[in-house]
Design a protein around this motif. Structure first.
Motif, PDB file in Angstrom:
ATOM      1  N   THR A  72     -40.504   7.669  -5.064  1.00 14.79           N
ATOM      2  CA  THR A  72     -41.310   8.542  -5.907  1.00 14.79           C
ATOM      3  C   THR A  72     -40.407   9.120  -6.982  1.00 14.79           C
ATOM      4  O   THR A  72     -39.352   9.668  -6.665  1.00 14.79           O
ATOM      5  N   LEU A  73     -40.825   8.973  -8.232  1.00 12.11           N
ATOM      6  CA  LEU A  73     -40.081   9.511  -9.374  1.00 12.11           C
ATOM      7  C   LEU A  73     -40.927  10.612 -10.001  1.00 12.11           C
ATOM      8  O   LEU A  73     -42.085  10.389 -10.348  1.00 12.11           O
ATOM      9  N   TYR A  74     -40.341  11.793 -10.146  1.00  9.24           N
ATOM     10  CA  TYR A  74     -41.059  12.956 -10.657  1.00  9.24           C
ATOM     11  C   TYR A  74     -40.726  13.225 -12.123  1.00  9.24           C
ATOM     12  O   TYR A  74     -39.729  12.738 -12.648  1.00  9.24           O
ATOM     13  N   GLU A  75     -41.579  14.029 -12.758  1.00  9.52           N
ATOM     14  CA  GLU A  75     -41.433  14.352 -14.190  1.00  9.52           C
ATOM     15  C   GLU A  75     -40.080  14.949 -14.543  1.00  9.52           C
ATOM     16  O   GLU A  75     -39.581  14.757 -15.644  1.00  9.52           O
ATOM     17  N   ASN A  76     -39.483  15.691 -13.637  1.00 10.80           N
ATOM     18  CA  ASN A  76     -38.206  16.353 -13.926  1.00 10.80           C
ATOM     19  C   ASN A  76     -36.990  15.470 -13.643  1.00 10.80           C
ATOM     20  O   ASN A  76     -35.859  15.927 -13.739  1.00 10.80           O
ATOM     21  N   GLY A  77     -37.222  14.205 -13.275  1.00  8.43           N
ATOM     22  CA  GLY A  77     -36.131  13.281 -13.005  1.00  8.43           C
ATOM     23  C   GLY A  77     -35.720  13.222 -11.546  1.00  8.43           C
ATOM     24  O   GLY A  77     -34.906  12.382 -11.159  1.00  8.43           O
ATOM     25  N   ASN A  78     -36.273  14.092 -10.706  1.00  9.73           N
ATOM     26  CA  ASN A  78     -35.991  14.013  -9.275  1.00  9.73           C
ATOM     27  C   ASN A  78     -36.651  12.774  -8.701  1.00  9.73           C
ATOM     28  O   ASN A  78     -37.701  12.333  -9.179  1.00  9.73           O
ATOM     29  N   TRP A  79     -36.041  12.205  -7.661  1.00 10.49           N
ATOM     30  CA  TRP A  79     -36.646  11.071  -6.977  1.00 10.49           C
ATOM     31  C   TRP A  79     -36.393  11.172  -5.479  1.00 10.49           C
ATOM     32  O   TRP A  79     -35.433  11.798  -5.037  1.00 10.49           O
ATOM     33  N   ASN A  80     -37.311  10.578  -4.706  1.00 10.57           N
ATOM     34  CA  ASN A  80     -37.204  10.503  -3.248  1.00 10.57           C
ATOM     35  C   ASN A  80     -37.428   9.058  -2.825  1.00 10.57           C
ATOM     36  O   ASN A  80     -38.289   8.365  -3.390  1.00 10.57           O
ATOM     37  N   PHE A  81     -36.686   8.626  -1.828  1.00 10.78           N
ATOM     38  CA  PHE A  81     -36.815   7.278  -1.271  1.00 10.78           C
ATOM     39  C   PHE A  81     -37.112   7.428   0.216  1.00 10.78           C
ATOM     40  O   PHE A  81     -36.373   8.088   0.941  1.00 10.78           O
ATOM     41  N   PHE A  82     -38.231   6.843   0.645  1.00 10.09           N
ATOM     42  CA  PHE A  82     -38.685   6.979   2.017  1.00 10.09           C
ATOM     43  C   PHE A  82     -38.663   5.647   2.748  1.00 10.09           C
ATOM     44  O   PHE A  82     -38.969   4.610   2.162  1.00 10.09           O
ATOM     45  N   GLY A  83     -38.310   5.693   4.009  1.00 13.58           N
ATOM     46  CA  GLY A  83     -38.486   4.582   4.939  1.00 13.58           C
ATOM     47  C   GLY A  83     -39.553   5.021   5.920  1.00 13.58           C
ATOM     48  O   GLY A  83     -39.296   5.883   6.752  1.00 13.58           O
ATOM     49  N   GLY A  84     -40.756   4.510   5.774  1.00 16.78           N
ATOM     50  CA  GLY A  84     -41.876   5.045   6.535  1.00 16.78           C
ATOM     51  C   GLY A  84     -42.175   6.445   6.033  1.00 16.78           C
ATOM     52  O   GLY A  84     -42.270   6.674   4.839  1.00 16.78           O
ATOM     53  N   LYS A  85     -42.251   7.404   6.928  1.00 17.85           N
ATOM     54  CA  LYS A  85     -42.517   8.791   6.528  1.00 17.85           C
ATOM     55  C   LYS A  85     -41.245   9.625   6.466  1.00 17.85           C
ATOM     56  O   LYS A  85     -41.294  10.814   6.189  1.00 17.85           O
ATOM     57  N   LYS A  86     -40.097   9.002   6.721  1.00 19.84           N
ATOM     58  CA  LYS A  86     -38.820   9.719   6.733  1.00 19.84           C
ATOM     59  C   LYS A  86     -38.100   9.555   5.393  1.00 19.84           C
ATOM     60  O   LYS A  86     -37.935   8.444   4.894  1.00 19.84           O
ATOM     61  N   LYS A  87     -37.688  10.691   4.810  1.00 18.30           N
ATOM     62  CA  LYS A  87     -36.920  10.624   3.567  1.00 18.30           C
ATOM     63  C   LYS A  87     -35.529  10.086   3.882  1.00 18.30           C
ATOM     64  O   LYS A  87     -34.821  10.628   4.725  1.00 18.30           O
ATOM     65  N   VAL A  88     -35.146   9.007   3.195  1.00 19.31           N
ATOM     66  CA  VAL A  88     -33.864   8.356   3.430  1.00 19.31           C
ATOM     67  C   VAL A  88     -32.830   8.807   2.399  1.00 19.31           C
ATOM     68  O   VAL A  88     -31.682   9.070   2.733  1.00 19.31           O
ATOM     69  N   LEU A  89     -33.244   8.895   1.143  1.00 18.58           N
ATOM     70  CA  LEU A  89     -32.359   9.282   0.048  1.00 18.58           C
ATOM     71  C   LEU A  89     -33.131  10.136  -0.951  1.00 18.58           C
ATOM     72  O   LEU A  89     -34.359  10.046  -1.042  1.00 18.58           O
ATOM     73  N   ASP A  90     -32.386  10.928  -1.742  1.00 18.03           N
ATOM     74  CA  ASP A  90     -33.000  11.628  -2.867  1.00 18.03           C
ATOM     75  C   ASP A  90     -31.940  11.840  -3.935  1.00 18.03           C
ATOM     76  O   ASP A  90     -30.751  11.651  -3.691  1.00 18.03           O
ATOM     77  N   GLY A  91     -32.396  12.162  -5.123  1.00 20.69           N
ATOM     78  CA  GLY A  91     -31.460  12.385  -6.210  1.00 20.69           C
ATOM     79  C   GLY A  91     -32.161  12.847  -7.466  1.00 20.69           C
ATOM     80  O   GLY A  91     -33.345  13.193  -7.439  1.00 20.69           O
ATOM     81  N   ASN A  92     -31.419  12.824  -8.570  1.00 18.68           N
ATOM     82  CA  ASN A  92     -31.948  13.262  -9.847  1.00 18.68           C
ATOM     83  C   ASN A  92     -31.361  12.403 -10.950  1.00 18.68           C
ATOM     84  O   ASN A  92     -30.174  12.079 -10.919  1.00 18.68           O
TER      85      ASN A  92
END
Length: 86
Positions: free
Chosen positions: A4-24
């Motif tokens: 998921t990429l958000y308007e402010n540049g944040n992003w989340n990467f999920f494996g199933g329902k668990k967040k695996v990575l995030d960043g900006n």
């Protein structure tokens, strides 16, 4: 897996329902056109935005021989989303 990429540049990467990575993504401008590339080869998953690799992930459970890919956009009515070269 999903990203998921958000308007402010944040992003989340999920494996199933668990967040695996995030960043900006620094200096991300949501009012401009962006190129997003998603690659899944065996158990290697990479995501790049405007040529900058933001995710380079090796899934522990191995690759998939078949599957689906989906691309979603925001539901903002004032700013339609256009896709090209899919």
């Amino acid at each position: 897996y999903s990203v998921t990429l958000y308007e402010n540049g944040n992003w989340n990467f999920f494996g199933g329902k668990k967040k695996v990575l995030d960043g900006n993504i620094a200096h991300f401008d949501s009012s401009k056109w962006h190129n997003v590339k998603i690659s899944a080869l065996n158990n290697d998953i990479t995501v790049s935005v405007d040529g900058e690799k933001i995710i380079d992930y090796k899934a522990a459970e191995g690759g998939y021989s078949a599957g689906r890919a989906a691309l979603y956009s925001s539901y903002r009515l004032r700013q339609p989303t256009a896709f090209s070269r899919m």
